[in-house]
Design a protein around this motif. Structure first.
Motif, short mmCIF file in Angstrom:
data_model
loop_
_atom_site.label_atom_id
_atom_site.label_comp_id
_atom_site.label_asym_id
_atom_site.label_seq_id
_atom_site.Cartn_x
_atom_site.Cartn_y
_atom_site.Cartn_z
N UNK A 145 28.52 38.81 47.69
CA UNK A 145 29.39 37.95 48.50
C UNK A 145 30.64 37.54 47.73
N UNK A 146 30.46 37.21 46.44
CA UNK A 146 31.63 36.79 45.65
C UNK A 146 32.57 37.95 45.42
N UNK A 147 32.03 39.16 45.38
CA UNK A 147 32.83 40.31 44.99
C UNK A 147 33.35 41.10 46.17
N UNK A 148 33.31 40.52 47.34
CA UNK A 148 34.00 41.20 48.44
C UNK A 148 33.20 41.43 49.71
N UNK A 149 31.86 41.47 49.64
CA UNK A 149 31.11 41.68 50.88
C UNK A 149 31.28 40.43 51.74
N UNK A 150 31.62 40.61 53.01
CA UNK A 150 32.02 39.46 53.81
C UNK A 150 30.90 38.90 54.71
#
Ligand code: ASP
Ligand code: MG
Length: 416
Positions: free
Chosen positions: A205-210
């Protein structure tokens, strides 16, 4: 009997027909004998509209009034869903954040939840009543003002409510049917994960998965809330959902619960990073502080940092910042140029950060080497690298995003 929180996002409550569909999902769980608290978002697009009205009225708006305005979207859907449930013969009532209350700090516009009082919800269960709770909002109790949790915040509301009422599970109904090994729009061979550990999901989540708001995953991890991501677009009355078989979805849970885990669980990517490089920096004690303290003072989040051991007393420092802070970062550095005595600042915004994530990395060697080899075989240059116990991130030219993500996805055996 289980105690459940069911959360429905904006596309799942986009119109009255969709809200009825949500009510049927809720009814199914009630008929199965469960206690249910529902958390809803505003109708799709509503929050954007409210934010735009606010900005149109004044660019320097009072953030407390912003919260009073944007929290209204969820008030509407909570009432509508309560009515739709009542129509179907399911006792239900709506709850606003301040009515429970859901207490937050004073950071209007991106407030953090301090506590959730679940007493009224649980009393309602005793009366056979579904609690329909407006997501995204709470109250700053000292001032009595409504506060909102930041965009995507109703995920966090849902997990916090689940922790507050000690729910057995928090079901997040959304427009995708789970968490994938990577974005299926980029890699058609991406697979839905049956399970993912809290820590891995936090990285994803922090690295781009929305899929989920980052804070909701943090909250789930801290309170060990088992969180199940599933689609709201399935037919609520489908026989397979009634037989209590496992519906398609992804369970975010403690790593203990995951028996078989791959070394790598997923590949995430973030296009909203920018690279800043400071050239010819005198290499002496205090330099890193001189560079990064002004950035911290300007509230700029620095992520990857690369610095060389110098040969002639000078070094280069490269790091990344959110691309929205790129100009501010350059300005902050220009302000300390004389003090630091560096040569020049260069930057690039056409970069992407690709991250390889998996708790299995803790116990396997050579995971990073495989990524570097695979990328080099495709002629992809790596600008910066950072690693942690369970992730490896590389910064590359944005033009290679798809190639790199696809390559890594297959290198680590994630292709379906
Ligand atoms: N309605 C809010 C938003 O659009 C909160 C949410 O949907 O999670 O950001
Ligand atoms: Mg959302």
């Amino acid at each position: 009997m289980a105690r459940l929180v069911m959360k429905f996002g904006g596309t799942s409550v986009a119109n009255i027909e969709r809200i009825r569909n949500v009510a049927r999902h809720v009814k199914r769980e009630i008929e199965a004998g469960n206690q249910v608290a529902v958390v809803v978002s505003a109708m799709a697009g509503k929050t954007n509209e409210l934010v735009a009205w606010c900005r149109e009225t004044s660019s320097l708006y009072d953030s407390r009034e912003y919260d009073a305005i944007v929290a209204s979207g969820e008030q509407v859907t909570s009432g509508l869903l309560a009515i739709a449930l009542q129509e179907m013969g399911v006792p239900a009532r709506s709850w606003q954040g301040w009515q429970l209350p859901i207490a937050t700090d004073e950071a209007h516009g991106s407030a953090r939840i301090l506590s959730v009082n679940g007493d009224e919800i649980v009393k309602g269960f005793a009366r056979g009543e579904v609690a329909v709770i407006a997501g995204f909002q709470g109250i700053h109790e000292a001032t009595g003002r409504i506060a909102t949790l930041g965009r995507g915040g109703s995920d966090t509301s849902a997990v916090a409510v689940a922790a507050g009422i000690k729910a057995d599970r928090c079901d997040i109904y959304t427009d995708v049917d789970g968490v994938y090994t990577t974005d299926p729009r980029i890699v058609p061979k991406a697979r839905r994960l049956d399970k993912i550990a809290f820590e891995e999901m936090l990285e994803m989540a922090s690295l781009g998965a929305k899929v989920l708001q980052v804070r909701s995953v943090e909250m789930a991890m801290v309170h060990k809330v088992r969180t199940f991501v599933r689609s709201s677009f399935t037919d609520p009355d489908a026989p397979e959902l009634k037989t209590a078989g496992d519906p398609p979805g992804t369970l975010i849970c403690d790593e203990e619960e995951i028996v078989e885990s791959e070394v790598v669980t997923g590949i995430a990517f973030a296009r909203d990073e920018a690279q800043v490089s400071i050239r010819h920096v005198p290499d002496k004690p205090g330099i890193a502080a001189n560079v990064f303290v002004p950035l911290a003072d300007a509230n700029i989040n620095v992520d990857m940092i690369v610095q060389n051991i110098s040969a002639e007393g000078f070094t280069d420092i490269t790091f990344t910042v959110p691309s929205t802070d790129f100009e501010r970062a350059k300005a902050a550095l220009a302000g300390v140029r004389e003090e630091i005595g560096y040569g020049s600042v260069e930057g690039a915004t056409d970069v992407v950060k690709i991250s390889i994530i998996g708790i299995g990395m803790r116990s396997h060697a050579g995971v990073a080497a495989r990524a570097f080899k695979a990328l080099s075989e495709r002629g992809i240059n790596i600008r910066a690298i950072s690693t942690s116990e369970i992730k490896i991130s590389v910064l590359i030219d944005a033009a290679y995003t798809e190639l790199a993500v696809r390559t890594l996805h297959s290198v680590y055996g994630l292709d379906a």
